[in-house]
Motif scaffolding. Structure first.
Motif, mmCIF file in Angstrom:
data_model
loop_
_atom_site.group_PDB
_atom_site.id
_atom_site.type_symbol
_atom_site.label_atom_id
_atom_site.label_comp_id
_atom_site.label_asym_id
_atom_site.label_seq_id
_atom_site.Cartn_x
_atom_site.Cartn_y
_atom_site.Cartn_z
ATOM 1 N N GLU A 1 0.944 6.537 -3.022
ATOM 2 C CA GLU A 1 1.941 6.869 -1.924
ATOM 3 C C GLU A 1 1.675 8.378 -2.643
ATOM 4 O OE1 GLU A 1 5.489 6.522 0.216
ATOM 5 O OE2 GLU A 1 5.321 4.047 0.040
ATOM 6 N N GLY B 1 -1.367 5.550 1.782
ATOM 7 C CA GLY B 1 -0.119 6.147 2.665
ATOM 8 C C GLY B 1 0.669 5.039 3.025
ATOM 9 N N MET C 1 -2.807 7.026 6.944
ATOM 10 C CA MET C 1 -2.460 8.909 6.453
ATOM 11 C C MET C 1 -1.409 9.333 7.514
ATOM 12 S SD MET C 1 -5.120 9.827 3.698
ATOM 13 C CE MET C 1 -6.278 9.696 4.760
#
Length: 477
Positions: free
Chosen positions: A317, A293, A408
């Motif tokens: 990502e 994240g 996240m």
């Protein structure tokens, strides 16, 4: 505002961070300060007489900072007057000047075909000079109304609400479940991006102004909202959105897989309590670290892991690499969704030779050993077609790791306080209250900040803290 032809004469120039090889050796702030006043005056001069200052628009500054005005004052070397303008709209510019991504710069008219005015640097310099010169002083209230307000949570929304209500003359008490005041500012943002002395300085100023702080009290557990209502005229819930989004894949419970905030909080707490970095099993020292994240929290994990002595650092990502310039569906004055290199990315690039970010990656499972320690994870490359996520067959890969940090985002506030207060939640699990009104389903209980709007920026927390203070004052009138 500023110099009429300043935007033609001067290029954008921002204050440099401390050199990477020096700053990664400690947890001191990465900023170098406002030593070059001439440079800042030039940046103030770049502010255009644009007629409609979009930097103050809906897409610009959430607290409606008087940006062209203080830019002009800095250009004319009127720092104290600039401070007065800044504090009219922003309770804590020393926080936003350090950690805000500066949507005002994304909406700067100059940025249509040039580089935006360095607004964020100017803002930080104004308040830091204000403190250095002794211009920032406690607000001494001459008259008290006799009304008492309890604020639960001492993050930026709670602090802003307390600051405003105290100035009106109400008596304000902030309850904080942790051992230090500041919430996200204290434990959620690492020292190198926001020094804890900066937070403590503001808290001390508020104490000297009459705000009461009570730590190590978890409202909803240690004391009930009903008990508080017996002693206070109104309650304000500003607890933040602390329930993190998890990654529920195989072997999630392996030791060495942690939520990002658990990791960041523990290291900051160790620095506060002992003056040294965390050296528990949660430390990144000597480990291959994977951060899942992006965003500010992901970058903070990267910077912290590097300072702890990580062996390697990779950042996954799910989305693709952003474009260098605005896409056609992302026009000015919207926030530019472009490729950026934050402090943590730059540090890893210089130390390890490449940017830590890997794009279009989805984690399928964690891999553990016989002792339940994580030793790796499995990913697959993904793409997006017509809004649908597609896994690319044959792209599976095994990565070695001994520490995985999940960054996240956050889904909602924790609900034990809302359960205790018996207030309604919205469809996302946030405390339900209309923006601009801030009243919950229970009379005399208000809410603001991330626990109401969802995970957002510090500057939006300040916006809502100021807004809820106005509504509480109306209620008490």
């Amino acid at each position: 505002m500023g110099k009429i032809t300043g935007f033609k004469e001067f290029d954008r120039k921002t204050e440099a961070y401390r050199p990477v090889d020096l700053r990664i050796k400690d947890y001191g702030e990465i900023f170098t300060g406002y030593h070059d006043k001439a440079h800042l005056q030039e940046q103030g001069a770049r502010c255009m007489d644009c007629g409609v200052p979009f930097c103050q628009s809906e897409n610009g500054c959430p607290v409606d900072n008087l940006i062209p005005e203080f830019n002009d004052l800095i250009y004319h070397n009127k720092w104290q007057e600039a401070l007065v303008r800044l504090l009219k709209t922003n309770n804590f510019p020393e926080f936003t000047g350090r950690v805000c991504p500066a949507p005002c710069e994304g909406s700067c008219v100059l940025s249509i075909n040039n580089s935006a005015v360095a607004i964020k640097n100017i803002e930080q310099a104004i308040i830091d000079k204000g403190f250095d010169e002794g211009w920032v002083k406690p607000y001494i209230v001459e008259y008290r109304t006799g009304k008492k307000i309890a604020i639960i949570g001492s993050g930026p929304a709670g602090l802003a609400a307390a600051d405003e209500l105290n100035k009106i003359g109400h008596s304000v008490t902030i309850f904080e479940r942790d051992d230090h005041i500041g919430g996200l500012l204290m434990y959620g943002i690492p020292n190198m991006k926001l020094g804890k002395d900066v937070v403590d300085r503001r808290v001390k100023l508020m104490q000297d102004s009459g705000v009461e702080f009570i730590t190590n009290v978890d409202v909803g557990k240690d004391i009930t909202t009903i008990q508080l209502q017996q002693n206070f005229d109104a309650l304000v819930l500003t607890t933040g959105a602390s329930k993190a989004r998890d990654l529920l894949v195989d072997n999630r419970q392996a030791q060495g897989v942690h939520l990002a905030m658990e990791y960041l909080v523990k290291n900051t707490k160790s620095l506060l309590d002992t003056g040294s970095v965390d050296e528990s099993d949660l430390s990144a020292k000597g480990k291959d670290v994977i951060v899942i994240g992006g965003g500010d929290t992901g970058t903070d994990c990267i910077g912290t892991a590097l300072r702890q002595g990580a062996k390697s650092i990779v950042n996954f990502e799910l989305m693709g690499k952003p474009p260098v310039e605005r896409a056609s569906n992302n026009p000015w004055p919207l926030w530019p969704l472009i490729y950026r290199v934050d402090y943590g990315h730059a540090e890893v690039t210089e130390i390890f030779g490449k940017d830590p970010r890997q794009y279009h990656l989805m984690t399928q499972s964690f891999i553990k050993d016989d002792q339940n320690f994580v030793i790796g994870l499995k990913t697959v490359n993904v793409d997006f077609k017509d809004g649908q996520l597609i896994q690319i067959n044959g792209s599976e890969k095994i990565w070695n790791t001994q520490l995985v940090l999940l960054s996240m985002g956050f889904v909602s506030p924790e609900h034990y306080l809302s359960d205790d207060a018996n207030i309604e939640l919205d469809e996302r699990g946030n405390y339900k209250a209309k923006y601009g009104q801030y009243i919950t389903s229970q009379k005399s209980i208000f809410t603001a900040g991330d626990c109401r709007r969802g995970q957002s920026l510090v500057v939006w927390a300040i916006n809502e803290g100021r807004g809820v203070a106005a509504k509480v004052n109306e209620y008490l009138a």
